[in-house]
Design a protein around this motif. Structure first.
Motif, PDB file in Angstrom:
ATOM      1  N   TYR A  74       6.591   8.893   8.410  1.00 17.38           N
ATOM      2  CA  TYR A  74       6.457   7.808   7.436  1.00 17.38           C
ATOM      3  C   TYR A  74       6.170   6.485   8.135  1.00 17.38           C
ATOM      4  CZ  TYR A  74       8.817  10.963   4.159  1.00 17.38           C
ATOM      5  OH  TYR A  74       9.156  12.023   3.360  1.00 17.38           O
ATOM      6  N   SER A  75       5.340   5.645   7.503  1.00 17.28           N
ATOM      7  CA  SER A  75       5.106   4.297   8.017  1.00 17.28           C
ATOM      8  C   SER A  75       4.880   3.347   6.837  1.00 17.28           C
ATOM      9  CB  SER A  75       3.915   4.259   8.972  1.00 17.28           C
ATOM     10  OG  SER A  75       2.747   4.722   8.339  1.00 17.28           O
ATOM     11  N   LEU A  76       5.374   2.130   6.996  1.00 20.58           N
ATOM     12  CA  LEU A  76       5.170   1.092   5.997  1.00 20.58           C
ATOM     13  C   LEU A  76       3.783   0.506   6.205  1.00 20.58           C
ATOM     14  CD1 LEU A  76       6.293  -0.779   3.771  1.00 20.58           C
ATOM     15  CD2 LEU A  76       7.153  -2.244   5.610  1.00 20.58           C
ATOM     16  N   THR A  77       2.942   0.543   5.177  1.00 21.46           N
ATOM     17  CA  THR A  77       1.587   0.023   5.333  1.00 21.46           C
ATOM     18  C   THR A  77       1.355  -1.288   4.608  1.00 21.46           C
ATOM     19  OG1 THR A  77       0.822   1.465   3.552  1.00 21.46           O
ATOM     20  CG2 THR A  77       0.541   2.278   5.781  1.00 21.46           C
ATOM     21  N   SER A  78       2.179  -1.605   3.597  1.00 22.81           N
ATOM     22  CA  SER A  78       1.964  -2.853   2.869  1.00 22.81           C
ATOM     23  C   SER A  78       3.208  -3.212   2.059  1.00 22.81           C
ATOM     24  CB  SER A  78       0.755  -2.695   1.940  1.00 22.81           C
ATOM     25  OG  SER A  78       0.382  -3.912   1.378  1.00 22.81           O
ATOM     26  N   ILE A  79       3.407  -4.515   1.879  1.00 20.79           N
ATOM     27  CA  ILE A  79       4.489  -5.045   1.043  1.00 20.79           C
ATOM     28  C   ILE A  79       3.872  -6.053   0.073  1.00 20.79           C
ATOM     29  CG2 ILE A  79       6.645  -6.357   0.948  1.00 20.79           C
ATOM     30  CD1 ILE A  79       7.087  -5.629   3.873  1.00 20.79           C
ATOM     31  N   LYS A  80       4.293  -5.998  -1.167  1.00 15.44           N
ATOM     32  CA  LYS A  80       3.874  -6.980  -2.168  1.00 15.44           C
ATOM     33  C   LYS A  80       5.146  -7.649  -2.679  1.00 15.44           C
ATOM     34  CE  LYS A  80       1.085  -7.173  -6.384  1.00 15.44           C
ATOM     35  NZ  LYS A  80       0.388  -6.310  -7.368  1.00 15.44           N
ATOM     36  N   GLU A  81       5.286  -8.940  -2.358  1.00 11.95           N
ATOM     37  CA  GLU A  81       6.474  -9.683  -2.770  1.00 11.95           C
ATOM     38  C   GLU A  81       6.162 -10.507  -4.018  1.00 11.95           C
ATOM     39  OE1 GLU A  81       8.834 -11.573   0.346  1.00 11.95           O
ATOM     40  OE2 GLU A  81       7.409 -10.736   1.794  1.00 11.95           O
ATOM     41  N   GLY A  82       7.206 -11.062  -4.613  1.00  9.81           N
ATOM     42  CA  GLY A  82       7.028 -11.932  -5.765  1.00  9.81           C
ATOM     43  C   GLY A  82       6.672 -11.188  -7.040  1.00  9.81           C
ATOM     44  N   VAL A  83       7.075  -9.941  -7.146  1.00 11.61           N
ATOM     45  CA  VAL A  83       6.820  -9.173  -8.360  1.00 11.61           C
ATOM     46  C   VAL A  83       8.070  -9.173  -9.218  1.00 11.61           C
ATOM     47  CG1 VAL A  83       5.071  -7.713  -7.283  1.00 11.61           C
ATOM     48  CG2 VAL A  83       7.428  -6.964  -7.290  1.00 11.61           C
ATOM     49  N   GLY A  84       7.878  -9.082 -10.517  1.00 10.36           N
ATOM     50  CA  GLY A  84       9.007  -9.046 -11.431  1.00 10.36           C
ATOM     51  C   GLY A  84       9.410  -7.625 -11.786  1.00 10.36           C
ATOM     52  N   ALA A  85      10.498  -7.510 -12.510  1.00 13.96           N
ATOM     53  CA  ALA A  85      11.009  -6.206 -12.916  1.00 13.96           C
ATOM     54  C   ALA A  85       9.988  -5.448 -13.767  1.00 13.96           C
ATOM     55  CB  ALA A  85      12.317  -6.365 -13.677  1.00 13.96           C
ATOM     56  N   GLU A  86       9.182  -6.171 -14.535  1.00 14.21           N
ATOM     57  CA  GLU A  86       8.220  -5.533 -15.437  1.00 14.21           C
ATOM     58  C   GLU A  86       6.825  -5.372 -14.829  1.00 14.21           C
ATOM     59  OE1 GLU A  86       9.351  -4.185 -18.223  1.00 14.21           O
ATOM     60  OE2 GLU A  86      11.297  -4.983 -17.640  1.00 14.21           O
ATOM     61  N   CYS A  87       6.628  -5.825 -13.617  1.00 12.32           N
ATOM     62  CA  CYS A  87       5.319  -5.750 -12.970  1.00 12.32           C
ATOM     63  C   CYS A  87       4.968  -4.286 -12.705  1.00 12.32           C
ATOM     64  CB  CYS A  87       5.349  -6.535 -11.663  1.00 12.32           C
ATOM     65  SG  CYS A  87       3.733  -6.663 -10.862  1.00 12.32           S
ATOM     66  N   PRO A  88       3.822  -3.812 -13.228  1.00 14.22           N
ATOM     67  CA  PRO A  88       3.479  -2.403 -13.048  1.00 14.22           C
ATOM     68  C   PRO A  88       3.051  -2.086 -11.615  1.00 14.22           C
ATOM     69  CG  PRO A  88       1.697  -3.536 -14.154  1.00 14.22           C
ATOM     70  CD  PRO A  88       2.826  -4.527 -14.013  1.00 14.22           C
ATOM     71  N   LEU A  89       3.269  -0.847 -11.223  1.00 19.88           N
ATOM     72  CA  LEU A  89       2.810  -0.382  -9.921  1.00 19.88           C
ATOM     73  C   LEU A  89       1.319  -0.079  -9.997  1.00 19.88           C
ATOM     74  CD1 LEU A  89       5.561   2.100  -8.717  1.00 19.88           C
ATOM     75  CD2 LEU A  89       4.765   0.083  -7.523  1.00 19.88           C
ATOM     76  N   ASN A  90       0.562  -0.692  -9.124  1.00 19.55           N
ATOM     77  CA  ASN A  90      -0.869  -0.454  -9.005  1.00 19.55           C
ATOM     78  C   ASN A  90      -1.214  -0.316  -7.531  1.00 19.55           C
ATOM     79  OD1 ASN A  90      -1.669  -0.769 -11.808  1.00 19.55           O
ATOM     80  ND2 ASN A  90      -1.143  -2.924 -11.544  1.00 19.55           N
ATOM     81  N   TYR A  91      -2.417   0.130  -7.268  1.00 19.36           N
ATOM     82  CA  TYR A  91      -2.875   0.194  -5.877  1.00 19.36           C
ATOM     83  C   TYR A  91      -2.927  -1.217  -5.306  1.00 19.36           C
ATOM     84  CZ  TYR A  91      -5.491   1.285  -1.730  1.00 19.36           C
ATOM     85  OH  TYR A  91      -5.873   1.432  -0.427  1.00 19.36           O
ATOM     86  N   PHE A  92      -2.427  -1.413  -4.106  1.00 21.54           N
ATOM     87  CA  PHE A  92      -2.528  -2.701  -3.406  1.00 21.54           C
ATOM     88  C   PHE A  92      -2.647  -2.452  -1.931  1.00 21.54           C
ATOM     89  CE2 PHE A  92       1.946  -1.729  -3.568  1.00 21.54           C
ATOM     90  CZ  PHE A  92       2.469  -2.172  -2.384  1.00 21.54           C
TER      91      PHE A  92
END
Length: 92
Positions: A74-92
């Protein structure tokens, strides 16, 4: 598991995604987050698996992209900060 390349349906966190998050929790990019609790996730089949994870942290939520290669590493490839509880998961 779905078609290669497609992001699969979002589902609640389970043992599979908990293992992925546990495997990358010591990544230096996550040092500022003490508690990372997976809430939900989606997968994408590539030459391995991408996990797109919504996680609760001390001060809100983050999205993580974790890659598991064919050798089960396993490896961490990306982090998206500043999202809310209702923010949907999408490709980033």
């Amino acid at each position: 598991m779905g078609l290669p390349g497609g992001l699969q349906n979002v589902k609640p966190a389970d043992a599979e995604v908990s293992i992925a998050v546990q495997a990358i929790k010591n990544d230096p990019k996550l040092a500022k987050f003490e508690n990372i609790v997976p809430i939900s996730y989606a997968t994408q089949v590539v030459a391995g698996i991408n996990y797109f994870v919504k996680a609760k942290v001390d001060n809100g939520y983050i999205h993580l992209r974790i890659f598991k290669n064919l050798q089960q590493h396993y490896s961490l490839t990306s982090i998206k900060e500043g999202v809310g509880a209702e923010c949907p998961l999408n490709y980033f």
